[in-house]
Design a protein around this motif. Structure first.
Motif: not given
Length: 446
Positions: A199-205, A237-245, A318-329
């Motif tokens: 469970a503790a790993a779910c807090a790690v991006p 991982f995501r199903g457990k609430g992990g901050l994973v992309g 994804l952590p924020n808008e800037r990263v999300a736009k870079a990810w989309a590119e």
């Protein structure tokens, strides 16, 4: 039977000769430091020799964290770890956040079993922790042993990073898994099994990054089976609430391609959010989630989490808008744009007809090369010849398969052989980043 099998496996591995000079290494004079350990004979020890090279940003009194750049399996990838701490663009990230940059290099012979180091339980965890303590003493930065980690890993290195995420979630600010997932590989040769995510790993991006030819759209003969493992890891991982992309490179198979141009801004966002305010502190901040963006798995468009209408527990995080736009590119064509010029070179010096300088890399786009000017006119460009084999964008240090600089390292040095003896000239050096933007010129003194 298991004890006999374990004995046979270890005997076979230890019978492989590993020479002290595994590969040439760049000198490790300050701000670089290095330790090397021979293979351990202990039952739970690391059966391969290993070296750890760390770069400490000059002028930093107390470090805030460590960025670990972990190579993959096989002799070629292991040797690439030798230059990881010398990478100018990863150094730019480390410098910004007052972090050390660490490059491990496990001396695994080509036919040896990779899991004997890429599962940390087989001795590499204790070697890594030992190295942090020894390097801390050598560099006069004892906080190396206690500050948080940002972990990047490729292939078997991604296995190592994923396992460390499972084993040490409270110490990890962020984790990037390129072409691999955490798997438990017993020393006795039993089949590897997926690691259970605490469970503790779910807090790690965390990001799972792979090439489309690793089974996403094309099944490469060697690596095409990776995607099912990544998909299962992500789903669990995501199903457990992990901050994973998940980030899929549309241009590659197992090589790292242009992944650094997404990985570095992603780490930048995570380190900005999570590193303690007080240097030397080991307690991480919680990752904020109010600015997160979500995207469908294998999609290429992200939305603010509050506007996402699909199943959030199955969506790329994804952590924020800037990263999300870079990810989309990156998802669309494997590139990430940049509109900011690189820093100008410094310490431009002329000795005889030899010009030398220093330069810090552009955080977003690195250094592709330099323009040399004499008396205001272009004289030359470095590198003078393009690399014969290109991985990702062409850069000054010639990026390799495992996202590390080629050896021998490129030098910031130019000899003006066309200048006659006794002539006086003024020289300028201009940095070019990997999207073609140029810095202001840096001149020699009159």
């Amino acid at each position: 039977m298991k004890l006999l099998l374990r004995s046979l496996v270890l005997s076979a591995l230890c019978a492989i000769t590993v020479h002290a000079e595994y590969a040439p290494m760049p000198p490790a004079a300050p701000p670089y430091y290095r330790v090397r350990y021979e293979a351990s004979q202990a039952p739970d020890g690391l059966i391969f020799p290993v070296s750890y090279t760390v770069w400490i940003p000059p002028g930093v009194k107390t470090l805030r964290g460590i960025i670990v750049h972990q190579h993959g399996c096989g002799e070629g990838s292991c040797k690439s770890g030798i230059t990881a701490a010398f990478d100018l663009q990863w150094q730019a990230l480390a410098r910004k956040h007052e972090c050390a940059l660490l490059g491990p290099a496990y001396e695994q012979p080509e036919k040896a079993i990779c899991s004997m180091w890429c599962d940390p339980r087989n001795g590499s965890e204790q070697a890594f922790l030992h190295a942090l303590s020894d390097l801390g003493a050598q560099s006069h930065h004892p906080e190396l042993a206690t500050v948080p980690w940002a972990l990047w890993g490729h292939s078997g290195g991604a296995n190592w990073v994923g396992n460390m995420l499972v084993m040490h979630p409270d110490r990890i600010a962020a984790a990037w898994l390129r072409s691999g997932t955490p798997r438990i590989s017993p020393r006795d040769g039993s089949p590897a099994t997926p690691a259970e995510i605490p469970a503790a790993a779910c807090a790690v991006p965390t990001i799972c990054n792979l090439g489309t030819r690793e089974g996403v759209t094309v099944k490469d003969p060697r690596f095409g089976g990776l995607w099912p493992n990544v998909e299962k890891f992500f789903t669990d991982f995501r199903g457990k609430g992990g901050l994973v992309g998940v980030a899929v490179d549309p241009n590659t198979s197992h090589d790292c391609g242009n992944s650094r141009y997404l990985a570095i801004p992603w780490f930048d966002a995570c380190l900005t959010a999570r590193l303690p305010d007080r240097a030397g502190d080991g307690k991480l901040k919680p990752m904020p989630t109010d600015g997160a963006w979500l995207a469908p798995l294998l999609g290429d468009a992200a939305q603010p989490a509050a506007k996402f209408t699909g199943d959030a527990k199955a969506a790329v995080w994804l952590p924020n808008e800037r990263v999300a736009k870079a990810w989309a590119e990156y998802e669309k064509d494997g590139n990430v744009s940049d509109s900011t010029p690189p820093p100008a070179p410094t310490e431009v010096k002329l000795t005889g007809n030899e010009l030398t300088w220093s330069a810090q890399a552009d955080l977003e786009s690195g250094i592709a090369g330099f323009v040399i000017e004499r008396d205001g006119k272009e004289l030359a460009r470095l590198p003078e010849k393009p690399p014969t084999r290109l991985i990702g964008r062409a850069i000054f240090q010639t990026n390799g398969y495992s996202d590390s600089p080629a050896f021998p390292l490129a030098e910031m040095r130019f000899t003006d052989s066309s200048s006659a003896s006794g002539e006086k000239h003024t020289y300028s050096v201009i940095a070019i980043n990997s999207v073609g933007l140029t810095s202001a010129p840096a001149k020699t003194s009159p």
